[in-house]
Design a protein around this motif. Structure first.
Motif, PDB file in Angstrom:
ATOM      1  N   VAL A 154      13.487 -15.465   9.510  1.00 49.60           N
ATOM      2  CA  VAL A 154      14.310 -16.666   9.356  1.00 49.60           C
ATOM      3  C   VAL A 154      14.705 -16.865   7.893  1.00 49.60           C
ATOM      4  O   VAL A 154      15.757 -17.429   7.617  1.00 49.60           O
ATOM      5  CB  VAL A 154      13.711 -17.960   9.979  1.00 49.60           C
ATOM      6  N   VAL A 164      17.223 -26.447  11.198  1.00 48.21           N
ATOM      7  CA  VAL A 164      16.856 -25.821  12.475  1.00 48.21           C
ATOM      8  C   VAL A 164      15.334 -25.841  12.520  1.00 48.21           C
ATOM      9  O   VAL A 164      14.688 -25.448  11.550  1.00 48.21           O
ATOM     10  CB  VAL A 164      17.361 -24.366  12.559  1.00 48.21           C
ATOM     11  N   TYR A 199      15.384 -24.132   7.542  1.00 51.72           N
ATOM     12  CA  TYR A 199      14.456 -23.921   8.648  1.00 51.72           C
ATOM     13  C   TYR A 199      13.178 -24.692   8.381  1.00 51.72           C
ATOM     14  O   TYR A 199      12.564 -24.512   7.332  1.00 51.72           O
ATOM     15  CB  TYR A 199      14.128 -22.437   8.810  1.00 51.72           C
ATOM     16  N   TYR A 212      21.604 -23.569   6.580  1.00 53.86           N
ATOM     17  CA  TYR A 212      20.532 -24.265   7.297  1.00 53.86           C
ATOM     18  C   TYR A 212      19.245 -24.299   6.494  1.00 53.86           C
ATOM     19  O   TYR A 212      18.931 -23.350   5.780  1.00 53.86           O
ATOM     20  CB  TYR A 212      20.150 -23.521   8.583  1.00 53.86           C
ATOM     21  N   HIS A 265      11.517 -24.907  14.165  1.00 54.26           N
ATOM     22  CA  HIS A 265      10.790 -23.893  14.925  1.00 54.26           C
ATOM     23  C   HIS A 265       9.316 -24.242  14.959  1.00 54.26           C
ATOM     24  O   HIS A 265       8.783 -24.777  13.994  1.00 54.26           O
ATOM     25  CB  HIS A 265      10.916 -22.526  14.249  1.00 54.26           C
ATOM     26  N   ILE A 309      19.332 -17.214   4.369  1.00 55.24           N
ATOM     27  CA  ILE A 309      20.125 -16.823   3.211  1.00 55.24           C
ATOM     28  C   ILE A 309      21.432 -16.159   3.649  1.00 55.24           C
ATOM     29  O   ILE A 309      22.441 -16.229   2.940  1.00 55.24           O
ATOM     30  CB  ILE A 309      19.305 -15.932   2.252  1.00 55.24           C
ATOM     31  N   LEU A 342      15.664 -14.457   5.895  1.00 56.57           N
ATOM     32  CA  LEU A 342      16.881 -13.649   5.731  1.00 56.57           C
ATOM     33  C   LEU A 342      18.031 -14.237   6.534  1.00 56.57           C
ATOM     34  O   LEU A 342      19.188 -14.140   6.130  1.00 56.57           O
ATOM     35  CB  LEU A 342      16.621 -12.199   6.143  1.00 56.57           C
ATOM     36  N   ASP A 343      17.716 -14.855   7.664  1.00 61.06           N
ATOM     37  CA  ASP A 343      18.766 -15.507   8.434  1.00 61.06           C
ATOM     38  C   ASP A 343      19.306 -16.716   7.670  1.00 61.06           C
ATOM     39  O   ASP A 343      20.519 -16.952   7.643  1.00 61.06           O
ATOM     40  CB  ASP A 343      18.226 -15.939   9.795  1.00 61.06           C
TER      41      ASP A 343
END
Lengths: 517, 517
Positions: free
Chosen positions: A145, A321, A157, A155, A323, A150, A147-148
């Protein structure tokens, strides 16, 4: 020294045969049995899950439960009963061991430290089986997450991690994956931060990043955080007392004290509902059911909107987001370290029962060293236990039963120190680290928990070192030394003995540590 | 043939230097550039994430966007532009290529198939880069919750998977981890199952398991499922049209047709809110924002309570835990297969631009074979495109633009056939399989997607085979053969040619396939 590594089998991906339904502790009470042969074990070795013996209530505590367990031990004429678990299971093991001795039951009770939380940690226990695996799986997902985050650049996380009251999992994962922020329960509790102070701390981080043009980030939240915030703790305790007094869930909000009721009403509806849920086997709130990450994201967003309106924040709209990395890290194929550790502990348990020990835990020291330097021992469970008086809310019920308590993060320890050193770089530099999935061969396959490798936990080594010093004193103060030296030595040793007597707990003074080397 | 594997670098766990902020396509429009040197690339090779070039709007579609992209290409005097993405990005690439040719811009546009969804799949493209990695990470997590489910014996896990409209990710994950149930969107659409029929199907599964004493399970749900349920699809389309007509979100519920409004009111509030959210770049609903797993769990629980009251279900209380495995599987360290595949595609792209091709996609066939048997080619993007007339709800707006459409699961294919064969065993036998984390060395490190390995996709091989048959005809019908044989051959070939002309799409008849072998 026996090496676990040499017995490592290669991992199977063929499905195991699931035919047992032994229901964990309830199966123990009901005398459901399975003879564990090599054939039965073949497809479970080096695998995850608790399905060979099952899980149910995870308790051997009430007198009914204890006597049911004893009856099974007697009916089966068992030499030993090995209890695998964390702080609560091993507290139960100690109590069961004592009862069996009192009732002249020959079955020896032995505990094995297994828990994903990492909070069963003391002078004897460096880490628990499962902690390494769970931290590695979580760190893998956190780095994904990161890397997602950046990649998208828009967002934040908010990731909540399992681990109960203590923040061991979150600290280890932060050191493995380098997320931007980690809000540790122990820090919040020490500084007595209020909920809004925690929110402001996060918002300040978001704002500092926005000034660098960064509108993404990853924040780790241990599930125990919610209990570490003083006013939330008080609220949870009030609800807990009302629960224990069998107040119906719907009436709990009306029976709260005025300030607890005010906080309760301030919280978003989904958190209110979750706070009222039923409690776990150790009477704590069901932390895994409280969406702390959503509560924080919700409040951070509100605060960022407020700051925007007041002109204090000029960055892009804050967006999050959420989690919860919990269940999906359990049941994983275990890391090589966890396999080795579990094999060695199992082997020790056998020796403990053969030696007639009861009420002891299998332990291994020097885990950070290669397997041939590991030191096996059996430590008395009572030496890990203490009696605490909890003030559970305004009702102030003292709880006086000895138990193994979860160890919080040591805020003076090396792992925490390392995190603090890196905190500002983690926050601003996007210094993300990608450990990848657990490797079984090749580079990284022998990695151990970072917290384990940097903490100085060589307890047995320290005892050896102490012996060296005591011998040195003997060498210096031998017949022929001056009267003054002798006097100084006696005076020093009286003082040392006095201090140590005061410091030592009466409970663990009598029971020796057993070594297997 | 160039082998990607030989260039594989070992994976780094040292953090990369994140200094670029190129904003993806928006950076392209704004002429933000970065010269990709070996030094820059060093810490990105064989790693996950899109952060080197960034992601933003993921579109080059409007005439403003297309002309901004063209201006950048001209300003930089680019020989080629490589567009990396799935069905929508490659549709955009085709359009851009055409525009650049019309405007005499020398820049060649080349597409590369990269997408976690696996829905860019056709006669030229066997799979996309990223699909293998995402499926492996998800399968790892699914197998973890399978073991957690069977250990506790009391929860049903409802796991929603990313993958947009098609169920490729869910199918691959099911074949890798063997969960109890998989509700595929394509199956539901084909059978035109209503929402309550889907619920009843799941409840029947829960009931069948309860009769075997099993009160746990794992259910996979592709995120596209919600759109595959006819009445939900109609509702989503009505909302979509109202969105496009700029009806404010708060007024949308009042402007729905009576039956859509009735369904909307039947749904739980959290689903209603999510359905009204804004839409993705391709005008579909934001599937990743709709908690289908919670909707199903909610309705299944209600139905199980109903069945219990009516005496039809006698098992323990149904209880569920919901998960969305989406973001945490993106950004992962890629599998060896994905690294190899991406290296080869990059290499092909270079050759394509050098050869002056534009509007083509880099493709590799025979992926299921070892790398030395892979066959590289460039396939015209237009050959993958088609024009569809969508009836988007009662408003019936025909959409006539050519595009590459997501390929659904082939319900006559071998992968689906395998799943159907195993379905009853998966449902009842807890035949869970634990693939573990992605391995970079040792056993399992060379695993490829199961669906890829069992599908028969040797397109180039089939063309070679066809050539063999054509040659055979030539050999048989050569001077000296009988008049009757010649007549029969001509008559057969006329008929074959006729059928093939009718079947062939006029668009792709002109453009040849380029081979690099």
């Amino acid at each position: 020294m026996w090496s676990g590594a040499s017995m490592m089998l290669s991992r199977f991906t063929i499905p195991r045969v699931f035919s047992t339904d032994l229901c964990g502790t309830e199966g123990l009470f009901a005398n459901k049995t399975l003879e564990i042969t090599n054939d039965v074990l073949a497809s479970y070795k080096n695998q995850g899950g608790f399905d060979l013996l099952g899980r149910s209530i995870d308790q051997i505590r009430s007198s009914k439960q204890v006597s049911a367990a004893m009856t099974t031990c007697q009916d089966l004429n068992l030499d030993g009963l090995v209890i695998v678990g964390g702080v609560t299971s091993n507290s139960d093991a100690a109590q069961l061991a004592e009862t069996l001795v009192q009732k002249n039951c020959k079955t020896k009770v032995v505990g094995v430290p297994v828990s994903l939380n990492g909070d069963l940690k003391n002078q004897f226990v460096e880490t628990t089986v499962g902690f390494d695996t769970v931290c590695k799986v979580n760190s893998q997902l956190i780095s994904n997450v990161c890397l997602d985050a950046i990649s998208a650049g828009k967002y934040y996380y908010f990731v909540r991690l399992m681990g109960r009251k203590a923040s061991h999992v979150a600290l280890e994962c932060a050191l493995q994956s380098h997320p931007n922020m980690l809000i540790m329960g122990e820090e919040v509790a020490l500084s007595k931060l209020t909920l809004m102070e925690v929110i402001n701390k996060i918002c300040d981080g978001v704002q500092a990043r926005a000034e660098l043009g960064k509108h993404h980030g990853v924040l780790l939240i241990p599930e125990g955080l919610i209990e570490s915030i003083p006013e939330m703790y008080a609220l949870i305790q009030e609800i807990s007392i009302l629960h224990n007094n069998n107040v119906p869930v719907t009436e709990i909000p009306t029976q709260l004290s005025p300030w607890a009721a005010a906080l309760f009403q301030f919280l978003p509806p989904f958190i209110r509902r979750e706070l009222l849920l039923h409690q776990e086997s150790d009477n704590s709130a069901q932390l895994s059911q409280i969406d702390t990450e959503q509560l924080l994201a919700h409040l951070v967003e509100a605060e960022m909107i407020k700051r925007t309106k007041e002109g204090r924040y000029k960055g892009k709209k804050f967006s999050s987001v959420c989690h919860f990395f919990g269940y999906q890290a359990r049941g994983s194929l275990p890391s090589n370290f966890d396999c080795d550790y579990a094999y060695v502990l199992g082997h020790i348990s056998l020796h403990m029962i053969a030696a007639g020990l009861t009420g002891y835990m299998a332990t291994v020291a020097n885990l950070k060293d290669p397997v041939h330097k590991w030191r096996c021992a059996a430590a008395p469970l009572t030496a890990m236990m203490s009696v605490r008086r909890h003030l559970r809310g305004p009702g102030a019920i003292p709880i006086g039963k000895p138990a193994i308590h979860p160890s919080p993060i040591d805020l003076k320890g090396k792992a925490y120190e390392l995190l603090r050193e890196k905190a500002s770089s983690f926050l601003l530099d996007d210094f993300y680290r990608t450990p990848g999935g657990i490797q079984f061969e090749g580079p990284g396959s022998d990695a151990k928990p970072i917290t384990l490798t940097i903490e100085d936990q060589d307890y047995m080594g320290d005892i050896e070192m102490l012996k060296l010093y005591l011998d040195k004193v003997k060498t210096i103060v031998k017949p022929g030394c001056s009267r003054d030296t002798l006097k100084a030595a006696i005076s020093s040793m009286i003082s040392v003995t006095h201090v140590l007597t005061v410091m030592s707990h009466p409970l663990n003074a009598e029971l020796p540590l057993y070594h297997f080397n």
